[in-house]
Design a protein around this motif. Structure first.
Motif, PDB file in Angstrom:
ATOM      1  N   ASP A   1       0.772  -1.092  -0.006  1.00 41.94           N
ATOM      2  CA  ASP A   1       0.107  -0.110   0.020  1.00 41.94           C
ATOM      3  C   ASP A   1       0.869   1.309  -0.088  1.00 41.94           C
ATOM      4  O   ASP A   1       1.986   1.261   0.632  1.00 41.94           O
ATOM      5  CB  ASP A   1      -0.847   0.126   1.211  1.00 41.94           C
ATOM      6  N   THR A   5      -1.158   8.554   4.763  1.00 36.07           N
ATOM      7  CA  THR A   5      -1.922   8.866   6.167  1.00 36.07           C
ATOM      8  C   THR A   5      -2.715  10.002   6.333  1.00 36.07           C
ATOM      9  O   THR A   5      -2.333  11.084   5.823  1.00 36.07           O
ATOM     10  CB  THR A   5      -0.933   8.786   7.317  1.00 36.07           C
ATOM     11  N   ARG A   9      -9.022  10.699  11.242  1.00 32.83           N
ATOM     12  CA  ARG A   9     -10.243   9.673  10.204  1.00 32.83           C
ATOM     13  C   ARG A   9     -11.297   9.923  10.509  1.00 32.83           C
ATOM     14  O   ARG A   9     -12.187   9.646   9.561  1.00 32.83           O
ATOM     15  CB  ARG A   9      -9.739   8.384  10.685  1.00 32.83           C
ATOM     16  N   GLU A 104      -7.114   6.318   2.954  1.00 32.08           N
ATOM     17  CA  GLU A 104      -8.265   5.660   3.401  1.00 32.08           C
ATOM     18  C   GLU A 104      -9.264   6.577   3.975  1.00 32.08           C
ATOM     19  O   GLU A 104     -10.589   6.079   4.237  1.00 32.08           O
ATOM     20  CB  GLU A 104      -7.766   4.705   4.593  1.00 32.08           C
TER      21      GLU A 104
ATOM     22  N   GLN B  38     -13.859   0.223  -4.844  1.00 32.41           N
ATOM     23  CA  GLN B  38     -13.357   0.730  -3.721  1.00 32.41           C
ATOM     24  C   GLN B  38     -14.224  -0.226  -2.858  1.00 32.41           C
ATOM     25  O   GLN B  38     -15.268  -0.512  -2.945  1.00 32.41           O
ATOM     26  CB  GLN B  38     -14.048   1.906  -3.548  1.00 32.41           C
ATOM     27  N   GLY B  41     -14.897   1.317   3.583  1.00 33.08           N
ATOM     28  CA  GLY B  41     -14.084   1.944   4.586  1.00 33.08           C
ATOM     29  C   GLY B  41     -12.459   2.142   4.035  1.00 33.08           C
ATOM     30  O   GLY B  41     -11.510   2.475   4.858  1.00 33.08           O
ATOM     31  N   LYS B  42     -12.220   2.114   2.722  1.00 33.95           N
ATOM     32  CA  LYS B  42     -10.972   2.071   2.166  1.00 33.95           C
ATOM     33  C   LYS B  42     -11.212   3.103   1.061  1.00 33.95           C
ATOM     34  O   LYS B  42     -12.092   3.418   0.643  1.00 33.95           O
ATOM     35  CB  LYS B  42     -10.863   0.676   1.549  1.00 33.95           C
ATOM     36  N   GLY B  43     -10.037   3.441   0.527  1.00 31.14           N
ATOM     37  CA  GLY B  43      -9.959   4.277  -0.559  1.00 31.14           C
ATOM     38  C   GLY B  43      -9.987   3.810  -1.715  1.00 31.14           C
ATOM     39  O   GLY B  43      -9.677   2.465  -1.824  1.00 31.14           O
ATOM     40  N   ALA B  45      -8.941   2.208  -5.403  1.00 27.95           N
ATOM     41  CA  ALA B  45      -7.693   1.672  -5.960  1.00 27.95           C
ATOM     42  C   ALA B  45      -7.986   1.190  -7.393  1.00 27.95           C
ATOM     43  O   ALA B  45      -8.996   0.779  -7.854  1.00 27.95           O
ATOM     44  CB  ALA B  45      -7.070   0.481  -5.200  1.00 27.95           C
TER      45      ALA B  45
END
Lengths: 111, 115
Positions: A1, A5, A9, A104, B38, B41-43, B45
């Motif tokens: 990944d 960061t 969040r 994220e 996607q 809860g994730k970005g 890709a």
């Protein structure tokens, strides 16, 4: 990944308060972006940066400002948060304008 | 105005079936068309991307079909698996990469693959 960061969040704030979201990368990529994600709208570009202190507006920049004083950090500031800025915010990075790598996300709720 | 329109907003497919997502764009200056995946809860890709000099690109079970004259492109997911359940976004950008790759995204399609 990719080393991206985002912080915080999750954040809940009140209308009219200032908010700063931080994006930190460890990849030394030149380009950094802030997008917001809302249902039905996909991701919309807020601001982007093509180098230290070099930034430009995206399609939904009103009410947002950014700063990039170091290669690794890209800050997104809401000077006076409004309920319409409730969203999930994603930072992305790319090298040579190629593939975007996303963080994220930061979920912001403005009450 | 939305420069990249994506449909459907959601779809349900049985395991082993084919998922098809369509996108249409307006700006003829666009020259790069990626698809992002996607998970919750994730970005997003990068999944697969195509440039307008080819009409089709395949990577494993994922295929992009591109129709330049119609200004449309689509993603086909063959032999869909439960692990493919995610939200898929098409996107487009145009040249001048010196200014970065400023992607314009479609609205997204939520895909659910039933076992």
């Amino acid at each position: 990944d990719a080393g991206i960061t985002q912080s915080p969040r999750h954040k809940v704030t009140e209308t009219g308060t200032p908010v700063t979201l931080r994006c930190h990368q460890t990849e030394n990529h030149r380009y950094m972006y802030w997008y917001r994600q809302d249902p039905g709208h996909g991701l919309r570009l807020i601001h982007y940066s093509y180098g230290v202190k070099d930034t430009d507006k995206g399609e939904v920049s009103d009410g947002y400002s950014v700063s990039r004083s170091k290669t690794e950090d890209f800050l997104l500031t809401l000077e006076s948060a409004t309920s319409s800025q409730t969203s999930v915010y994603f930072c992305a990075i790319s090298e040579r304008g190629g593939e975007l790598f996303f963080g994220e996300g930061s979920r912001l709720t403005v009450l | 105005q939305q420069q990249v329109k994506q449909s459907p907003q959601s779809l349900i497919v049985q395991k082993g079936g084919i998922s098809i997502i369509n996108c249409a764009y307006e700006n003829t200056a666009f020259d790069y068309f990626p698809w992002y995946q996607q998970f919750p809860g994730k970005g997003p890709a990068l999944l697969i991307a195509i440039r307008p000099d080819v009409s089709e690109k395949k990577e494993g079970r994922f295929t992009i079909s591109f129709n330049k004259s119609a200004k449309q492109f689509s993603l086909h997911i063959m032999d869909s698996q439960p692990g493919d359940s995610a939200t898929y976004f098409c996107a487009a950008s145009r040249g001048n990469k010196a200014a970065g790759n400023k992607l314009t995204f479609g609205g997204g399609t939520r895909v659910l693959v039933k076992p």
